[in-house]
Structures are given as C-alpha cells and as structure tokens.
Design a protein around this motif. Structure first.
Motif, PDB file in Angstrom:
ATOM      1  N   TRP A 199      55.076 -62.263  95.035  1.00  0.00           N
ATOM      2  CA  TRP A 199      55.719 -62.760  96.246  1.00  0.00           C
ATOM      3  C   TRP A 199      57.052 -63.434  95.960  1.00  0.00           C
ATOM      4  O   TRP A 199      57.980 -63.377  96.762  1.00  0.00           O
ATOM      5  N   ILE A 200      57.169 -64.089  94.804  1.00  0.00           N
ATOM      6  CA  ILE A 200      58.443 -64.734  94.455  1.00  0.00           C
ATOM      7  C   ILE A 200      59.528 -63.686  94.276  1.00  0.00           C
ATOM      8  O   ILE A 200      60.650 -63.821  94.775  1.00  0.00           O
ATOM      9  N   ALA A 201      59.181 -62.606  93.571  1.00  0.00           N
ATOM     10  CA  ALA A 201      60.159 -61.541  93.351  1.00  0.00           C
ATOM     11  C   ALA A 201      60.547 -60.880  94.669  1.00  0.00           C
ATOM     12  O   ALA A 201      61.719 -60.578  94.911  1.00  0.00           O
ATOM     13  N   LEU A 202      59.568 -60.670  95.540  1.00  0.00           N
ATOM     14  CA  LEU A 202      59.864 -60.067  96.843  1.00  0.00           C
ATOM     15  C   LEU A 202      60.771 -60.966  97.671  1.00  0.00           C
ATOM     16  O   LEU A 202      61.692 -60.495  98.349  1.00  0.00           O
ATOM     17  N   TYR A 203      60.526 -62.283  97.618  1.00  0.00           N
ATOM     18  CA  TYR A 203      61.378 -63.222  98.353  1.00  0.00           C
ATOM     19  C   TYR A 203      62.808 -63.174  97.820  1.00  0.00           C
ATOM     20  O   TYR A 203      63.775 -63.114  98.583  1.00  0.00           O
ATOM     21  N   GLN A 204      62.935 -63.174  96.494  1.00  0.00           N
ATOM     22  CA  GLN A 204      64.265 -63.164  95.905  1.00  0.00           C
ATOM     23  C   GLN A 204      65.022 -61.893  96.273  1.00  0.00           C
ATOM     24  O   GLN A 204      66.221 -61.927  96.535  1.00  0.00           O
ATOM     25  N   GLN A 205      64.310 -60.769  96.304  1.00  0.00           N
ATOM     26  CA  GLN A 205      64.955 -59.517  96.679  1.00  0.00           C
ATOM     27  C   GLN A 205      65.399 -59.517  98.132  1.00  0.00           C
ATOM     28  O   GLN A 205      66.356 -58.837  98.505  1.00  0.00           O
ATOM     29  N   SER A 206      64.695 -60.289  98.963  1.00  0.00           N
ATOM     30  CA  SER A 206      65.029 -60.319 100.392  1.00  0.00           C
ATOM     31  C   SER A 206      66.299 -61.115 100.682  1.00  0.00           C
ATOM     32  O   SER A 206      66.885 -60.991 101.754  1.00  0.00           O
ATOM     33  N   ILE A 207      66.727 -61.962  99.732  1.00  0.00           N
ATOM     34  CA  ILE A 207      67.946 -62.757  99.911  1.00  0.00           C
ATOM     35  C   ILE A 207      69.109 -61.967  99.339  1.00  0.00           C
ATOM     36  O   ILE A 207      69.402 -62.025  98.148  1.00  0.00           O
ATOM     37  N   SER A 208      69.741 -61.188 100.171  1.00  0.00           N
ATOM     38  CA  SER A 208      70.795 -60.300  99.688  1.00  0.00           C
ATOM     39  C   SER A 208      72.129 -61.029  99.599  1.00  0.00           C
ATOM     40  O   SER A 208      72.391 -61.971 100.345  1.00  0.00           O
ATOM     41  N   PRO A 209      73.008 -60.583  98.680  1.00  0.00           N
ATOM     42  CA  PRO A 209      74.362 -61.142  98.622  1.00  0.00           C
ATOM     43  C   PRO A 209      75.099 -60.888  99.936  1.00  0.00           C
ATOM     44  O   PRO A 209      74.761 -59.982 100.694  1.00  0.00           O
ATOM     45  N   LEU A 210      76.108 -61.705 100.182  1.00  0.00           N
ATOM     46  CA  LEU A 210      76.820 -61.667 101.464  1.00  0.00           C
ATOM     47  C   LEU A 210      78.316 -61.567 101.230  1.00  0.00           C
ATOM     48  O   LEU A 210      78.875 -62.273 100.396  1.00  0.00           O
ATOM     49  N   GLU A 211      78.970 -60.685 101.965  1.00  0.00           N
ATOM     50  CA  GLU A 211      80.428 -60.602 101.978  1.00  0.00           C
ATOM     51  C   GLU A 211      80.921 -61.152 103.305  1.00  0.00           C
ATOM     52  O   GLU A 211      80.478 -60.716 104.363  1.00  0.00           O
ATOM     53  N   CYS A 212      81.817 -62.105 103.252  1.00  0.00           N
ATOM     54  CA  CYS A 212      82.394 -62.670 104.465  1.00  0.00           C
ATOM     55  C   CYS A 212      83.840 -63.056 104.175  1.00  0.00           C
ATOM     56  O   CYS A 212      84.094 -63.919 103.315  1.00  0.00           O
ATOM     57  N   ALA A 213      84.757 -62.406 104.872  1.00  0.00           N
ATOM     58  CA  ALA A 213      86.186 -62.661 104.680  1.00  0.00           C
ATOM     59  C   ALA A 213      86.535 -62.532 103.198  1.00  0.00           C
ATOM     60  O   ALA A 213      86.275 -61.498 102.597  1.00  0.00           O
ATOM     61  N   ASN A 214      87.074 -63.586 102.596  1.00  0.00           N
ATOM     62  CA  ASN A 214      87.487 -63.524 101.194  1.00  0.00           C
ATOM     63  C   ASN A 214      86.420 -64.023 100.236  1.00  0.00           C
ATOM     64  O   ASN A 214      86.729 -64.376  99.094  1.00  0.00           O
ATOM     65  N   TYR A 215      85.179 -64.039 100.666  1.00  0.00           N
ATOM     66  CA  TYR A 215      84.129 -64.640  99.853  1.00  0.00           C
ATOM     67  C   TYR A 215      82.964 -63.695  99.626  1.00  0.00           C
ATOM     68  O   TYR A 215      82.588 -62.902 100.503  1.00  0.00           O
ATOM     69  N   TYR A 216      82.432 -63.779  98.422  1.00  0.00           N
ATOM     70  CA  TYR A 216      81.212 -63.078  98.035  1.00  0.00           C
ATOM     71  C   TYR A 216      80.198 -64.164  97.677  1.00  0.00           C
ATOM     72  O   TYR A 216      80.396 -64.928  96.730  1.00  0.00           O
ATOM     73  N   ILE A 217      79.140 -64.268  98.459  1.00  0.00           N
ATOM     74  CA  ILE A 217      78.173 -65.358  98.317  1.00  0.00           C
ATOM     75  C   ILE A 217      76.851 -64.765  97.849  1.00  0.00           C
ATOM     76  O   ILE A 217      76.323 -63.832  98.481  1.00  0.00           O
ATOM     77  N   ARG A 218      76.318 -65.292  96.776  1.00  0.00           N
ATOM     78  CA  ARG A 218      75.083 -64.742  96.211  1.00  0.00           C
ATOM     79  C   ARG A 218      74.194 -65.860  95.694  1.00  0.00           C
ATOM     80  O   ARG A 218      74.645 -66.983  95.448  1.00  0.00           O
ATOM     81  N   ALA A 219      72.906 -65.537  95.528  1.00  0.00           N
ATOM     82  CA  ALA A 219      71.989 -66.445  94.850  1.00  0.00           C
ATOM     83  C   ALA A 219      72.138 -66.235  93.343  1.00  0.00           C
ATOM     84  O   ALA A 219      72.604 -65.178  92.904  1.00  0.00           O
ATOM     85  N   SER A 220      71.717 -67.209  92.566  1.00  0.00           N
ATOM     86  CA  SER A 220      71.932 -67.155  91.116  1.00  0.00           C
ATOM     87  C   SER A 220      71.184 -66.014  90.454  1.00  0.00           C
ATOM     88  O   SER A 220      71.552 -65.570  89.362  1.00  0.00           O
ATOM     89  N   TRP A 221      70.106 -65.507  91.095  1.00  0.00           N
ATOM     90  CA  TRP A 221      69.334 -64.432  90.468  1.00  0.00           C
ATOM     91  C   TRP A 221      69.945 -63.050  90.725  1.00  0.00           C
ATOM     92  O   TRP A 221      69.476 -62.062  90.197  1.00  0.00           O
ATOM     93  N   HIS A 222      70.980 -62.965  91.544  1.00  0.00           N
ATOM     94  CA  HIS A 222      71.685 -61.698  91.738  1.00  0.00           C
ATOM     95  C   HIS A 222      72.834 -61.620  90.739  1.00  0.00           C
ATOM     96  O   HIS A 222      73.444 -62.639  90.389  1.00  0.00           O
ATOM     97  N   PRO A 223      73.167 -60.415  90.275  1.00  0.00           N
ATOM     98  CA  PRO A 223      74.239 -60.280  89.279  1.00  0.00           C
ATOM     99  C   PRO A 223      75.591 -60.643  89.860  1.00  0.00           C
ATOM    100  O   PRO A 223      75.835 -60.461  91.054  1.00  0.00           O
TER     101      PRO A 223
END
Length: 407
Positions: free
Chosen positions: A159-183
């Motif tokens: 379930w932890i891995a599934l939760y982490q996969q569900s939090i996708s990186p985000l592109e907004c304007a000039n920013y790329y926002i990600r969680a630490s577990w994403h490359p």
C-alpha cells in the motif's frame, strides 16, 4: 511453524465478513479474545441480493436485513482450514513475540468449558469456532442465534508503494514539483526513450525545461500543488518579479507557495495556525535550499518581534539546522508592511481576515487570495471591494484573485 511463517508472506489474504443475527458485542469480544488481532466493525449497506451471497449458520435462512452490522477479519489464513490458534500466533509474529513452536501452544486460549464443543475451540477453524459460539449462546439464551459469513480472497498489495505511485509529479508554469521518491527531472530528460522511468504522468517531462524544480513530500500539511487553488497561485506567482520584495504567506501549509515566492526573488515570511504546518514548511524550505526570513505559529497578528525570532516554535536557531536560514529582519521594531501577501485558505476565513490582510499591505501592495469556491465569489468580491481587481482565475470549481491595495 514453518508453514505458518510461509503463510504470513503470501501474496493474497482472506477477508471474512461476519454478520451475527444477534449478540453482536459477544461476537466481537469472542473474536478479539481468540484471534488476538484487529477486527473492523462496519455497516453493510447492501441489497438483499448481495446478502444472499452470504453463507448461513444455522443452514436455514436467517432474518438479515440491510443495512446490517458486520465484523471484518483480515488474515493470511483460510478461515475454513486453519486452526483458530494460528490467528493469535499470526498476531504475535507480527509483533515479534513468537520465537519457537512452543509459542503455538501458548496462544491456545484458556476457554470457559461452557463455550467448548466436543473438542477445544482453539483447534477449530474460524467458522467452526463461531458455530460453536452460536450453538452455546442459543442454548444459554433459549433463542436461535446464528450468523452469516462471506469469505473473499484479496491481493496483498504494497500500500505504501501504491500511495507513492499515486502522487505524480506536477508541471505548473515554470516549475516542476515532485515528491522525493520520484526521479529528478534531469534524470528523466537524460533517460532513453525506452526507459522504465517513462510513465503517463511523466511522459511530457522530456520537453519541459523549467527554471526551478521543487521537492514537496505530501504530508498532513496542505499543499502539494495538485489542488486547483494552489495550482492557480503558482501560476500567478510565476509571472511576478518579486526580487527584493517583502512577502508573507498566510496559512503556509506545506510551504510550497512560500518556496515559489523565494524562487521568484521574494524575501519570505510565513505563518500558520497549525503547528504541524510550521514544522513542515521549515522542513520543505530546508529541503529546497530556500532561505526563510521568518516563520511563526499563529495568524498575522501573532508575528513575533525581533528578540523572539531566534526561538520560533520554542526551538533555538543554534539547535536545529532547519532554522539556519531564518534571518532577523533589518528593521524589526518598525511596523511591517508587505509588498505581497498570499493567502490560500478558504473563503470564510479570508472574509474574517479582510482587515488584517488589507492593513499589512503597502500602498499598491499585491494580495493573492485563493481557496474560494465559485459559489462564494460574489460575497468575497464585495468584502474586498476596497481593493482594485487585477486578475481573476478559475479552475474546476475554484477561484483565485489578484488584488492591489489602493493608495
């Protein structure tokens, strides 16, 4: 013992749903005592057809109606095959208490002889043990007692891995926002097209060249950028030149908007009435190497004076690396006035804060308001009618406003 240990690492588990015809609390107590594990109580709002999928004890149909009080037990064991004592052993193994085969014997409960059948209940499987309980209760109460049950096999997910996969990186304007577990984005841009790093959420990142990459790990404090109200604030801030501007993030949550203000050149102060948000903001500023001018627990009127800045949140700057970026203001004794105030909260709170938000702004200072439902837009516009409207943004059912204080 070896077989039981292997059972604990199966890729599937069983979910047994039990609906007693009466004596609900007695069934709960019985299961808690003899499985020594957690059970879930729930109300099943199922149709009569769905309830017909249950098996019954006694065999004749029980008078079950919807909704029905139900008990759910999840285990690696087969409730039609595994002895009841193995459930208690599983609980002990989970807590690291079981050491040897002798532990199996120690988990067999000492039962009241009145709740025994011709052999020990602890040696029966779960359903047999419940049948013994129902039989004994029927005799003692001189009334039919039974239960319905349904056994389902389900996949044992990470379930932890599934939760982490569900939090996708985000592109907004000039920013790329990600969680630490994403490359990092640079890793994605350098990876070959056939790389396993490719995913629908990241497919468009290869051609995206942001000025800034921000790491925000989702936590209890609000603000990962995915919510429409936060997304619109990021868009508005990304088009503002805030170099040297004194800015305040009210209701900072995770600190994401304050970090973006800093990346746009602003000198950031932040506050939140939730102490957890203050902790998360300081952590995220440090993680993104963003200097934080000042932060405090409370609202605008709780802003600490200069002598308090070294001990914000009762933590000395010298004691925590998260405080190393907090700089004392140049003119701390003077009433503070901000070039920009950002408040991403909810409409009702924004309305109550109108006076404070207005008076901490410099003449011509900018106020960003977000977290406003479209249904409350007219009301908010009326309350903040003493300010000049610059921009109005809509996304989903949310609205964000860019206002200026009239000199």
């Amino acid at each position: 013992m070896q077989q039981i240990s292997q059972d604990l690492h199966k890729s599937t588990y069983t979910e047994t749903t039990i609906i007693p015809s009466c004596c609900y609390e007695i069934f709960i107590d019985f299961l808690l005592e003899h499985t020594q594990g957690a059970v879930e109580e729930t109300i099943l709002h199922e149709s009569g057809e769905s309830l017909a999928q249950f098996k019954y004890y006694p065999r004749e149909h029980l008078a079950l109606v919807s909704p029905a009080q139900a008990i759910i037990i999840r285990s690696m064991h087969d409730p039609l095959e595994t002895p009841l004592y193995a459930y208690a052993l599983e609980s002990k193994l989970d807590s690291g208490e079981a050491k040897s085969t002798a532990s199996i014997e120690s988990t067999k409960p000492a039962l009241d002889s009145g709740v025994r059948d011709s052999y020990s209940i602890s040696s029966q499987n779960l359903i047999q043990a419940l049948e013994s309980l129902a039989h004994t209760l029927s005799q003692r109460l001189d009334t039919p007692v039974g239960f319905a049950y349904r056994i389902e096999t389900k996949r044992n997910e990470d379930w932890i891995a599934l939760y982490q996969q569900s939090i996708s990186p985000l592109e907004c304007a000039n920013y790329y926002i990600r969680a630490s577990w994403h490359p990092p984005l640079e890793t994605l841009q350098c990876a070959p097209e056939s790389s396993a790093l490719d995913s629908p959420a990241l497919a468009s990142c290869r051609d995206f060249h942001p000025k800034h990459e921000i790491i925000i790990n989702p936590a209890l404090a609000f603000g990962s950028g995915h919510h429409a109200s936060t997304f619109m604030c990021i868009e508005m801030l990304s088009h503002m030149d805030l170099r040297g501007k004194h800015c305040l993030d009210v209701g900072c949550g995770s600190g994401i908007l304050g970090i973006i203000i800093n990346k746009q050149g602003g000198i950031v102060e932040a506050c939140d009435v939730d102490e957890l948000a203050v902790i998360e903001t300081r952590k995220n500023f440090a993680q993104n190497a963003a200097p934080l001018h000042k932060i405090w627990h409370g609202s605008i009127d709780s802003r600490p004076k200069s002598q308090e800045s070294a001990s914000l949140d009762s933590t000395s700057m010298s004691q925590s690396p998260l405080d190393s970026n907090i700089i004392k203001p140049h003119t701390p004794e003077s009433p503070i006035a901000y070039d920009l105030v950002c408040a991403n909260i909810v409409a009702d709170v924004l309305a109550c804060m109108h006076h404070d938000l207005f008076h901490v702004l410099k003449p011509n200072g900018i106020l960003l308001l977000s977290g406003i439902l479209e249904s409350k837009l007219a009301w908010i516009l009326q309350i903040f009618g003493d300010m000049r409207m610059l921009e109005q943004h809509h996304k989903d059912e949310w609205v964000s406003l860019k206002l200026a204080r009239i000199p």
